[in-house]
Design a protein around this motif. Structure first.
Motif, short mmCIF file in Angstrom:
data_model
loop_
_atom_site.label_atom_id
_atom_site.label_comp_id
_atom_site.label_asym_id
_atom_site.label_seq_id
_atom_site.Cartn_x
_atom_site.Cartn_y
_atom_site.Cartn_z
N LEU A 163 0.82 -1.21 0.00
CA LEU A 163 0.00 0.00 0.00
C LEU A 163 0.86 1.26 0.00
O LEU A 163 0.53 2.26 -0.66
N ALA A 164 1.98 1.22 0.75
CA ALA A 164 2.87 2.38 0.79
C ALA A 164 3.49 2.64 -0.58
O ALA A 164 3.67 3.79 -1.00
N ASP A 165 3.81 1.57 -1.29
CA ASP A 165 4.40 1.72 -2.62
C ASP A 165 3.39 2.34 -3.59
O ASP A 165 3.74 3.23 -4.39
N LEU A 166 2.13 1.91 -3.52
CA LEU A 166 1.10 2.49 -4.37
C LEU A 166 0.87 3.97 -4.05
O LEU A 166 0.71 4.80 -4.96
N SER A 167 0.89 4.27 -2.74
CA SER A 167 0.69 5.67 -2.34
C SER A 167 1.84 6.55 -2.79
O SER A 167 1.64 7.70 -3.21
N THR A 168 3.05 6.02 -2.78
CA THR A 168 4.22 6.79 -3.22
C THR A 168 4.16 7.04 -4.72
O THR A 168 4.46 8.14 -5.20
N LYS A 169 3.78 6.01 -5.47
CA LYS A 169 3.67 6.18 -6.91
C LYS A 169 2.60 7.20 -7.28
O LYS A 169 2.71 7.89 -8.30
N ALA A 170 1.55 7.30 -6.44
CA ALA A 170 0.48 8.27 -6.71
C ALA A 170 0.85 9.67 -6.24
O ALA A 170 0.10 10.61 -6.47
N GLY A 171 2.01 9.79 -5.55
CA GLY A 171 2.46 11.08 -5.10
C GLY A 171 1.92 11.53 -3.77
O GLY A 171 2.09 12.69 -3.38
N PHE A 172 1.31 10.61 -3.02
CA PHE A 172 0.75 10.99 -1.72
C PHE A 172 1.76 10.82 -0.58
O PHE A 172 1.56 11.35 0.50
N GLN A 173 2.81 10.03 -0.77
CA GLN A 173 3.80 9.82 0.27
C GLN A 173 5.19 9.96 -0.33
O GLN A 173 5.39 9.77 -1.53
N ALA A 174 6.14 10.26 0.55
CA ALA A 174 7.53 10.41 0.13
C ALA A 174 8.14 9.04 -0.15
O ALA A 174 7.74 8.04 0.45
N PRO A 175 9.11 8.97 -1.05
CA PRO A 175 9.79 7.69 -1.32
C PRO A 175 10.40 7.07 -0.07
O PRO A 175 10.51 5.84 0.03
N ALA A 176 10.83 7.93 0.87
CA ALA A 176 11.43 7.39 2.10
C ALA A 176 10.42 6.54 2.88
O ALA A 176 10.78 5.56 3.54
N THR A 177 9.17 6.92 2.83
CA THR A 177 8.14 6.16 3.54
C THR A 177 7.99 4.77 2.94
O THR A 177 7.88 3.76 3.65
N ALA A 178 7.97 4.70 1.61
CA ALA A 178 7.88 3.40 0.94
C ALA A 178 9.12 2.54 1.24
O ALA A 178 9.01 1.32 1.41
N ALA A 179 10.27 3.17 1.30
CA ALA A 179 11.50 2.42 1.61
C ALA A 179 11.42 1.84 3.03
O ALA A 179 11.85 0.70 3.27
N LEU A 180 10.89 2.62 3.97
CA LEU A 180 10.73 2.13 5.34
C LEU A 180 9.77 0.94 5.37
O LEU A 180 10.01 -0.05 6.08
#
Length: 510
Positions: A222-239
């Protein structure tokens, strides 16, 4: 040549009569000098334990009545047929049980040999010779072949109980070896049960670890999808991906530990690993369910059933008897012997045959000087006796310590039950709330992962507490030398099963 017949020689009768009178006098003194009249081991009252009143050669005073069937029935109270099957399989292939069984046979043989020393011995003797003998200045006689055959008997009369004491000492050690055999079986049953419960707890932890890994993987997706949509920073997806990798690694590590537990059970029971895995999968176990009644205290009399105390007590008696046997070696010995022979001598010219028999001598041996060897033997026997008494006292103290430690652990797990359950319920609710806030954008991924780790630790603590309580039961079983009996009702479950993070549910007791 025929041996003299004492009945035809009156001159020897007074000497024989005097010898017989001495023998009767010494036999009369044997009552006071018998090793059986020695006092029991000087064990202080505060460390004395009631000894099992078992008949010679039996183990009726031992737990489970000293039988493998009784041991099986006791473990059957756990309502886990697979555990009983594993214990019986381990008993059949255990090297320690085999060694203990061998020790019983050796002790039985030693007892038989000691008893045989009190009985007469009878030997068959045969010999053959060929040659010639002749007086000087006579014609050379023909070569003669001489054949002898007969029986020789001897008997040492046990006037002062030396051999009786040795026989009784070996009897005590034989009974002790039977107890040691039972101790080996109890120890093996406890070892299998401990390993089995460790595996079952590991399987439960593996379920928790896999569910946690699945939850982390879903969060990372879910974090990866949110990052790709621009809602979260890449660092969040990495975490999130790092957390998922950590969860997956934890699951692999836990699976490895479970595999090692299975390998240990295979080694203990000699059951084929695929077959064992199939049996384990077909018979899941709920560690929260307990069939044994609670044990708050244990009567001191129960400790007397411990095989090590049973054996130590008999070792004390055996050492005491050996002191008497060593003392008896310092007193006169009376022995009687006799023989019956037939002899056949054959030459080229003739054949002769004649028979002989003897009764005696009736021999009295009185030790006069041996350089202090007999006194040293007595002192050595006394030292072994004191050591056996000290070992007995130590065995009683160790038994008390082990039982008290097991009871303390049982009490501790019971008192921590509500705390562990409450903590798991609270952290479950906290994680559920944090997860909801994270999905709404009101909480960070860091907060969610912190709540997840806390919940995982609480769930693992519940399973560890269940395993600790089971181990405490097994430790008490071993400390009591093979279980206990009680009429109290079964206790309530320790705590309910843990639930997976991916399916929010509270940890509640049934």
């Amino acid at each position: 040549m025929k041996k003299p017949d004492f009945r035809r020689e009156p001159s020897r009768l007074p000497a024989l009569g005097l010898l017989a009178a001495c023998a009767l006098l010494l036999a009369g003194c044997a009552t006071d000098l018998s090793p059986h009249s020695m006092p029991a081991a000087p064990i202080p009252t505060q460390w004395q334990a009631p000894l099992p009143a078992a008949a010679p050669g039996t183990t009726a005073a031992l737990p489970h009545d000293g039988s493998l069937a009784g041991l099986s029935r006791w473990w059957g109270q756990q309502n886990d047929p697979l555990l009983v099957e594993l214990i019986m399989a381990a008993e059949a292939v255990s090297p320690s049980v085999s060694t203990a069984r061998s020790n019983i046979e050796q002790a039985r043989a030693s007892r038989t040999a000691s008893a045989a020393a009190m009985l007469p011995t009878l030997d068959a003797v045969a010999s053959a010779s060929r040659g010639r003998s002749a007086p000087v200045n006579r014609a050379t006689p023909p070569i003669a072949t001489t054949l002898d055959a007969g029986l020789q008997a001897s008997w040492e009369i046990d006037l002062f109980g030396q051999y009786a004491a040795s026989r009784d000492a070996d009897q005590q050690r034989f009974e002790g070896s039977q107890a040691t055999w039972h101790a080996a079986r109890v120890s093996m049953a406890a070892e299998v049960a401990t390993q089995y419960y460790s595996l079952r707890a590991c399987e439960k932890l593996l379920e928790v670890a896999r569910a946690d890994a699945a939850s982390r993987a879903e969060t990372a997706r879910l974090a990866d999808l949110s990052t790709k949509a621009g809602f979260q920073a890449p660092a969040t997806a990495a975490l999130a991906r790092a957390s998922a990798a950590e969860g997956h690694g934890n699951a692999i590590q836990q699976r490895t530990l479970c595999d090692l537990d299975i390998k240990a059970l295979v080694a203990l029971t000699a059951i084929n690993e695929p077959a064992l895995r199939q049996k384990l999968a077909a018979a899941p176990v709920d560690l929260t369910q307990e069939s044994m009644a609670p044990v708050i205290s244990v009567p001191a009399e129960v400790l007397a059933q411990r095989p090590d105390i049973f054996n130590a007590a008999r070792e004390v008696d055996a050492a005491r008897l050996e002191v008497g046997s060593a003392r008896a070696q310092r007193f006169p010995r009376l022995s009687l012997s006799g023989s019956v022979f037939t002899t056949k001598s054959r030459t080229s010219a003739s054949t002769q045959r004649f028979d002989t028999w003897t009764v005696g001598p009736l021999q009295l041996t009185v030790p006069l000087f041996d350089g202090g060897a007999s006194e040293a033997n007595v002192e050595a026997a006394k030292a072994r006796y004191e050591d056996a008494a000290a070992q007995y006292r130590a065995a009683v103290r160790k038994a008390v310590q082990e039982v008290e430690e097991a009871l303390v652990k049982l009490q501790s797990t019971a008192e921590r039950n509500e705390d562990a359950r409450g903590a798991a319920q609270g952290y479950r609710a906290s994680f559920t709330g944090t997860e909801a806030r994270y999905k709404s954008g009101l909480a960070s991924l860091v907060e969610l992962e912190d709540a997840r780790r806390t919940l995982l630790a609480a769930q693992s603590n519940v399973v560890a507490l269940q395993r600790e309580r089971r181990n405490a039961w097994v430790a008490l079983y071993r400390a009591l030398g093979g279980g206990w009996t009680t009429t109290e009702p079964p206790v309530q479950p320790l705590a309910s099963d843990v639930s997976a993070p991916s399916t929010p549910a509270a940890i509640t007791a049934p």
